[in-house]
Scaffold this motif. Structure first.
Motif, PDB file in Angstrom:
ATOM      1  N   THR A  13       0.845  -1.190   0.000  1.00 58.07           N
ATOM      2  CA  THR A  13       0.000   0.000   0.000  1.00 58.07           C
ATOM      3  C   THR A  13       0.885   1.246   0.000  1.00 58.07           C
ATOM      4  O   THR A  13       1.997   1.232   0.533  1.00 58.07           O
ATOM      5  N   VAL A  64      -6.538   3.743   1.327  1.00 57.46           N
ATOM      6  CA  VAL A  64      -6.451   2.732   2.380  1.00 57.46           C
ATOM      7  C   VAL A  64      -7.562   2.867   3.410  1.00 57.46           C
ATOM      8  O   VAL A  64      -7.743   1.981   4.251  1.00 57.46           O
ATOM      9  N   LEU A  70      -9.458  -2.239  -0.695  1.00 57.39           N
ATOM     10  CA  LEU A  70      -8.396  -3.103  -0.198  1.00 57.39           C
ATOM     11  C   LEU A  70      -8.728  -4.575  -0.439  1.00 57.39           C
ATOM     12  O   LEU A  70      -7.855  -5.366  -0.826  1.00 57.39           O
ATOM     13  N   ALA A  89       2.158  -2.918   4.674  1.00 51.58           N
ATOM     14  CA  ALA A  89       1.261  -1.824   5.049  1.00 51.58           C
ATOM     15  C   ALA A  89       2.112  -0.572   5.212  1.00 51.58           C
ATOM     16  O   ALA A  89       2.930  -0.492   6.143  1.00 51.58           O
ATOM     17  N   GLY A 122      -5.819   2.555   8.238  1.00 53.09           N
ATOM     18  CA  GLY A 122      -5.418   2.030   6.930  1.00 53.09           C
ATOM     19  C   GLY A 122      -4.622   0.747   7.044  1.00 53.09           C
ATOM     20  O   GLY A 122      -4.773  -0.170   6.230  1.00 53.09           O
ATOM     21  N   TYR A 123      -3.750   0.655   8.068  1.00 57.31           N
ATOM     22  CA  TYR A 123      -2.984  -0.573   8.295  1.00 57.31           C
ATOM     23  C   TYR A 123      -3.906  -1.703   8.742  1.00 57.31           C
ATOM     24  O   TYR A 123      -3.778  -2.853   8.297  1.00 57.31           O
ATOM     25  N   ALA A 126      -6.088  -2.966   5.899  1.00 57.70           N
ATOM     26  CA  ALA A 126      -5.296  -3.769   4.964  1.00 57.70           C
ATOM     27  C   ALA A 126      -5.043  -5.161   5.536  1.00 57.70           C
ATOM     28  O   ALA A 126      -5.130  -6.175   4.825  1.00 57.70           O
TER      29      ALA A 126
END
Length: 277
Positions: A13, A64, A70, A89, A122-123, A126
């Motif tokens: 990402t 993300v 995703l 990530a 976002g992490y 993902a």
């Protein structure tokens, strides 16, 4: 190159620029097939065009913060390359050291949501999209952390808090996904990239790279032990390869490699950050 990732399939990402692109290109050089994910389709297309073998690169546009995009990226990676071995990530924003005392209540409110939704949520989104496929391959997640995951003043309170949160997230997922999936991180120091700031603070078009370009040749070195170390993101990619390669780091999980020029042994540059108040 070592060829440690020969036959691997990875998803990166924030893969269109900066450390994300550098990691994607290093993975390709190590033998992997790579899906790059990011908001800027033109930059992603350039990664594909620049590859020695474009058939081993796939681009998916998306944010993300969008769990559906995703999931699409994971599904297309598996469809294109047959599996997913590694999730990197990486997408993030920096707050350009904007201190609490320089933020209004309204700015703090909106910028917090933006920084944490990209850098932390976002992490997590993902990882949620990728973990079922990573279980199948006994794969791994490698998170881009920061010196701000461990120490103060690698950013302002928003960035530092978000990167401390990412460190905790990495450790928690390392426990929850063991023994099938390893989860580690690379805590990078400052580098010359196109890392942007929060849109909520009017920093969407501000780039760290521009700051490096304006730096005077006679400017003093940064106050870190390896002050003459490289700021080229390509020179930070080896730890990602090591942590992705199960044959090289099979027993390692919940660990962060600190590639930050030795900030941890420097001590504080100033006695107190609020002497100007």
């Amino acid at each position: 190159m070592s060829g440690w990732l020969e036959g691997y399939a990875a998803l990166v990402t924030g893969g269109g620029s900066g450390i994300g692109r550098a990691v994607a290109e290093r993975f390709l050089a190590e033998g992997a097939a790579v899906t790059v994910f990011g908001r800027d389709g033109d930059r992603l297309a350039d990664v594909v065009r620049s590859a020695a073998d474009p058939s081993r690169v796939h681009a998916v546009t998306g944010d993300v913060r969008d769990c559906h995009r995703l999931h699409t990226a994971v599904a297309e990676t598996v469809e294109r390359f047959g599996k997913l071995d590694t999730l990197v990530a990486n997408a993030g924003v920096w707050d350009y050291h904007r201190q609490l005392t320089r933020l209004s209540a309204e700015e703090l409110d909106t910028a917090f949501d933006e920084v944490f939704s990209i850098n932390v949520k976002g992490y997590l989104l993902a990882a949620e999209a990728a973990w079922p496929e990573l279980v199948k391959t006994r794969g791994s997640i490698v998170m881009t952390l920061s010196n701000a995951s461990f120490y103060t003043n690698g950013g302002g309170p928003l960035y530092t808090a978000s990167k401390h949160a990412c460190l905790g997230l990495m450790r928690e997922l390392a426990y929850e996904l063991a023994p099938k999936v390893r989860v580690n991180g690379v805590a990078c120091g400052g580098m010359n990239t196109d890392l942007r700031g929060p849109e909520a603070l009017g920093m969407r078009d501000r780039s760290i790279g521009a700051s490096f370009a304006k730096k005077r040749p006679d400017a003093p070195p940064p106050p870190i032990p390896l002050h003459d170390s490289s700021t080229d993101p390509r020179d930070f990619t080896a730890p990602y390869v090591l942590l992705a390669a199960r044959e090289q780091s099979g027993p390692i999980t919940g660990h962060a490699i600190q590639a930050d020029g030795g900030i941890g042994v420097r001590g504080f540059a100033r006695a107190a950050g609020g002497d100007h108040l």
